[in-house]
Design a protein around this motif. Structure first.
Motif, PDB file in Angstrom:
ATOM      1  N   GLU A 209       1.920  37.028 -14.880  1.00 26.52           N
ATOM      2  CA  GLU A 209       1.055  36.174 -15.706  1.00 26.52           C
ATOM      3  C   GLU A 209       1.251  34.692 -15.384  1.00 26.52           C
ATOM      4  OE1 GLU A 209       1.564  37.455 -19.796  1.00 26.52           O
ATOM      5  OE2 GLU A 209       0.634  39.389 -19.338  1.00 26.52           O
ATOM      6  N   VAL A 210       0.965  34.347 -14.131  1.00 24.19           N
ATOM      7  CA  VAL A 210       1.094  32.961 -13.695  1.00 24.19           C
ATOM      8  C   VAL A 210      -0.263  32.314 -13.400  1.00 24.19           C
ATOM      9  CG1 VAL A 210       3.414  33.256 -12.764  1.00 24.19           C
ATOM     10  CG2 VAL A 210       1.452  33.656 -11.285  1.00 24.19           C
ATOM     11  N   ASN A 211      -1.323  33.102 -13.263  1.00 21.44           N
ATOM     12  CA  ASN A 211      -2.635  32.578 -12.906  1.00 21.44           C
ATOM     13  C   ASN A 211      -3.570  32.659 -14.111  1.00 21.44           C
ATOM     14  OD1 ASN A 211      -4.733  31.581 -11.361  1.00 21.44           O
ATOM     15  ND2 ASN A 211      -5.241  33.568 -10.477  1.00 21.44           N
ATOM     16  N   ASN A 212      -3.546  31.623 -14.961  1.00 26.35           N
ATOM     17  CA  ASN A 212      -4.358  31.592 -16.174  1.00 26.35           C
ATOM     18  C   ASN A 212      -5.831  31.414 -15.796  1.00 26.35           C
ATOM     19  OD1 ASN A 212      -5.506  31.232 -18.664  1.00 26.35           O
ATOM     20  ND2 ASN A 212      -4.136  29.596 -19.301  1.00 26.35           N
ATOM     21  N   LEU A 213      -6.666  32.377 -16.169  1.00 28.32           N
ATOM     22  CA  LEU A 213      -8.085  32.369 -15.809  1.00 28.32           C
ATOM     23  C   LEU A 213      -8.989  31.835 -16.906  1.00 28.32           C
ATOM     24  CD1 LEU A 213      -8.115  35.874 -14.111  1.00 28.32           C
ATOM     25  CD2 LEU A 213      -8.215  33.647 -12.975  1.00 28.32           C
ATOM     26  N   VAL A 214      -8.421  31.247 -17.955  1.00 34.66           N
ATOM     27  CA  VAL A 214      -9.228  30.789 -19.080  1.00 34.66           C
ATOM     28  C   VAL A 214     -10.288  29.766 -18.659  1.00 34.66           C
ATOM     29  CG1 VAL A 214      -8.661  28.899 -20.707  1.00 34.66           C
ATOM     30  CG2 VAL A 214      -8.290  31.210 -21.354  1.00 34.66           C
ATOM     31  N   VAL A 215      -9.974  28.883 -17.760  1.00 29.74           N
ATOM     32  CA  VAL A 215     -10.950  27.868 -17.335  1.00 29.74           C
ATOM     33  C   VAL A 215     -12.062  28.511 -16.511  1.00 29.74           C
ATOM     34  CG1 VAL A 215     -11.269  25.788 -15.938  1.00 29.74           C
ATOM     35  CG2 VAL A 215      -9.298  25.978 -17.443  1.00 29.74           C
ATOM     36  N   ARG A 216     -11.700  29.401 -15.594  1.00 30.30           N
ATOM     37  CA  ARG A 216     -12.696  30.062 -14.740  1.00 30.30           C
ATOM     38  C   ARG A 216     -13.544  31.067 -15.506  1.00 30.30           C
ATOM     39  NH1 ARG A 216      -9.689  32.442  -9.655  1.00 30.30           N
ATOM     40  NH2 ARG A 216     -11.691  33.470  -9.347  1.00 30.30           N
ATOM     41  N   LEU A 217     -12.948  31.707 -16.499  1.00 24.81           N
ATOM     42  CA  LEU A 217     -13.625  32.810 -17.187  1.00 24.81           C
ATOM     43  C   LEU A 217     -13.648  32.602 -18.697  1.00 24.81           C
ATOM     44  CD1 LEU A 217     -12.127  35.798 -15.171  1.00 24.81           C
ATOM     45  CD2 LEU A 217     -14.368  34.729 -14.895  1.00 24.81           C
ATOM     46  N   GLY A 218     -13.981  31.397 -19.114  1.00 21.17           N
ATOM     47  CA  GLY A 218     -14.003  31.074 -20.538  1.00 21.17           C
ATOM     48  C   GLY A 218     -14.926  31.960 -21.351  1.00 21.17           C
ATOM     49  N   GLU A 219     -16.081  32.294 -20.810  1.00 24.74           N
ATOM     50  CA  GLU A 219     -17.018  33.149 -21.545  1.00 24.74           C
ATOM     51  C   GLU A 219     -16.472  34.568 -21.673  1.00 24.74           C
ATOM     52  OE1 GLU A 219     -21.078  32.917 -20.244  1.00 24.74           O
ATOM     53  OE2 GLU A 219     -20.925  30.758 -19.925  1.00 24.74           O
ATOM     54  N   TRP A 220     -15.818  35.063 -20.629  1.00 24.10           N
ATOM     55  CA  TRP A 220     -15.203  36.385 -20.707  1.00 24.10           C
ATOM     56  C   TRP A 220     -14.055  36.372 -21.712  1.00 24.10           C
ATOM     57  CZ3 TRP A 220     -15.789  41.209 -20.610  1.00 24.10           C
ATOM     58  CH2 TRP A 220     -14.737  42.088 -20.443  1.00 24.10           C
ATOM     59  N   MET A 221     -13.294  35.287 -21.749  1.00 18.22           N
ATOM     60  CA  MET A 221     -12.225  35.150 -22.730  1.00 18.22           C
ATOM     61  C   MET A 221     -12.804  35.235 -24.139  1.00 18.22           C
ATOM     62  SD  MET A 221     -10.652  32.714 -25.015  1.00 18.22           S
ATOM     63  CE  MET A 221     -11.581  31.318 -24.515  1.00 18.22           C
ATOM     64  N   GLN A 222     -13.939  34.590 -24.371  1.00 25.23           N
ATOM     65  CA  GLN A 222     -14.572  34.644 -25.685  1.00 25.23           C
ATOM     66  C   GLN A 222     -15.028  36.061 -26.023  1.00 25.23           C
ATOM     67  OE1 GLN A 222     -17.613  31.658 -25.396  1.00 25.23           O
ATOM     68  NE2 GLN A 222     -16.181  29.969 -25.699  1.00 25.23           N
ATOM     69  N   GLU A 223     -15.520  36.786 -25.028  1.00 21.47           N
ATOM     70  CA  GLU A 223     -15.926  38.180 -25.228  1.00 21.47           C
ATOM     71  C   GLU A 223     -14.722  39.036 -25.637  1.00 21.47           C
ATOM     72  OE1 GLU A 223     -18.770  41.233 -25.355  1.00 21.47           O
ATOM     73  OE2 GLU A 223     -19.095  39.093 -25.057  1.00 21.47           O
ATOM     74  N   LEU A 224     -13.601  38.854 -24.960  1.00 18.82           N
ATOM     75  CA  LEU A 224     -12.392  39.593 -25.324  1.00 18.82           C
ATOM     76  C   LEU A 224     -11.885  39.191 -26.707  1.00 18.82           C
ATOM     77  CD1 LEU A 224     -10.406  39.688 -21.960  1.00 18.82           C
ATOM     78  CD2 LEU A 224     -11.504  41.605 -23.134  1.00 18.82           C
ATOM     79  N   ALA A 225     -12.003  37.920 -27.049  1.00 21.84           N
ATOM     80  CA  ALA A 225     -11.577  37.459 -28.374  1.00 21.84           C
ATOM     81  C   ALA A 225     -12.449  38.092 -29.463  1.00 21.84           C
ATOM     82  CB  ALA A 225     -11.625  35.938 -28.447  1.00 21.84           C
ATOM     83  N   LYS A 226     -13.762  38.217 -29.205  1.00 23.91           N
ATOM     84  CA  LYS A 226     -14.650  38.892 -30.163  1.00 23.91           C
ATOM     85  C   LYS A 226     -14.260  40.361 -30.305  1.00 23.91           C
ATOM     86  CE  LYS A 226     -18.594  37.642 -28.340  1.00 23.91           C
ATOM     87  NZ  LYS A 226     -20.038  37.483 -28.071  1.00 23.91           N
ATOM     88  N   TYR A 227     -13.938  40.980 -29.187  1.00 26.16           N
ATOM     89  CA  TYR A 227     -13.492  42.371 -29.237  1.00 26.16           C
ATOM     90  C   TYR A 227     -12.223  42.489 -30.075  1.00 26.16           C
ATOM     91  CZ  TYR A 227     -11.068  46.590 -28.018  1.00 26.16           C
ATOM     92  OH  TYR A 227     -10.358  47.752 -28.111  1.00 26.16           O
ATOM     93  N   ARG A 228     -11.300  41.551 -29.909  1.00 23.22           N
ATOM     94  CA  ARG A 228     -10.049  41.588 -30.666  1.00 23.22           C
ATOM     95  C   ARG A 228     -10.322  41.534 -32.166  1.00 23.22           C
ATOM     96  NH1 ARG A 228      -6.664  37.823 -33.006  1.00 23.22           N
ATOM     97  NH2 ARG A 228      -4.565  38.652 -33.307  1.00 23.22           N
ATOM     98  N   VAL A 229     -11.262  40.689 -32.583  1.00 23.98           N
ATOM     99  CA  VAL A 229     -11.619  40.599 -34.000  1.00 23.98           C
ATOM    100  C   VAL A 229     -12.155  41.945 -34.493  1.00 23.98           C
ATOM    101  CG1 VAL A 229     -13.229  39.533 -35.638  1.00 23.98           C
ATOM    102  CG2 VAL A 229     -11.996  38.109 -33.991  1.00 23.98           C
ATOM    103  N   SER A 230     -13.046  42.571 -33.707  1.00 23.74           N
ATOM    104  CA  SER A 230     -13.597  43.856 -34.129  1.00 23.74           C
ATOM    105  C   SER A 230     -12.505  44.934 -34.151  1.00 23.74           C
ATOM    106  CB  SER A 230     -14.770  44.276 -33.245  1.00 23.74           C
ATOM    107  OG  SER A 230     -14.356  44.598 -31.947  1.00 23.74           O
TER     108      SER A 230
END
Length: 105
Positions: A41-62
């Protein structure tokens, strides 16, 4: 493809892990890692894949809502399906293709 997810919480820190992704919030900073390629876990993809991160965060809420209600757990979203839906048309740019995500941008 059989997908499962694990959600863990400790205070305000949390993590969501699937077979393909790790979404972690630690001390207010959110990180996204491609698994199992980025084992340490050294390559943080949040900047490259911010929209995908938001999709996973929505999934986490559900996922949490289903756990709280005792409902069957939803299946984690699949990146390849989401990417195809977002782009609509296959792209020649392979930067965000699953096999290339663990490499440094």
């Amino acid at each position: 493809q059989n997908q499962q997810a694990i959600d863990s919480r400790l205070g305000s820190n949390w993590g969501l892990r699937t077979g393909d992704w790790a979404l972690v919030e630690f001390q207010g900073e959110t990180s996204l890692y491609k698994k199992p390629d980025d084992y340490w876990e050294v390559n943080n993809l949040v900047v490259r894949l911010g929209e995908w991160m938001q999709e996973l965060a929505k999934y986490r809420v559900s996922l949490i809502e289903c756990l709280d209600r005792g409902d069957p757990l939803p299946t984690p979203p699949l990146y390849e399906q989401w990417l195809t839906h977002q782009e609509g048309v296959p792209s020649t740019d392979t930067t965000n293709q699953p096999e290339n995500l663990a490499q440094n941008p």
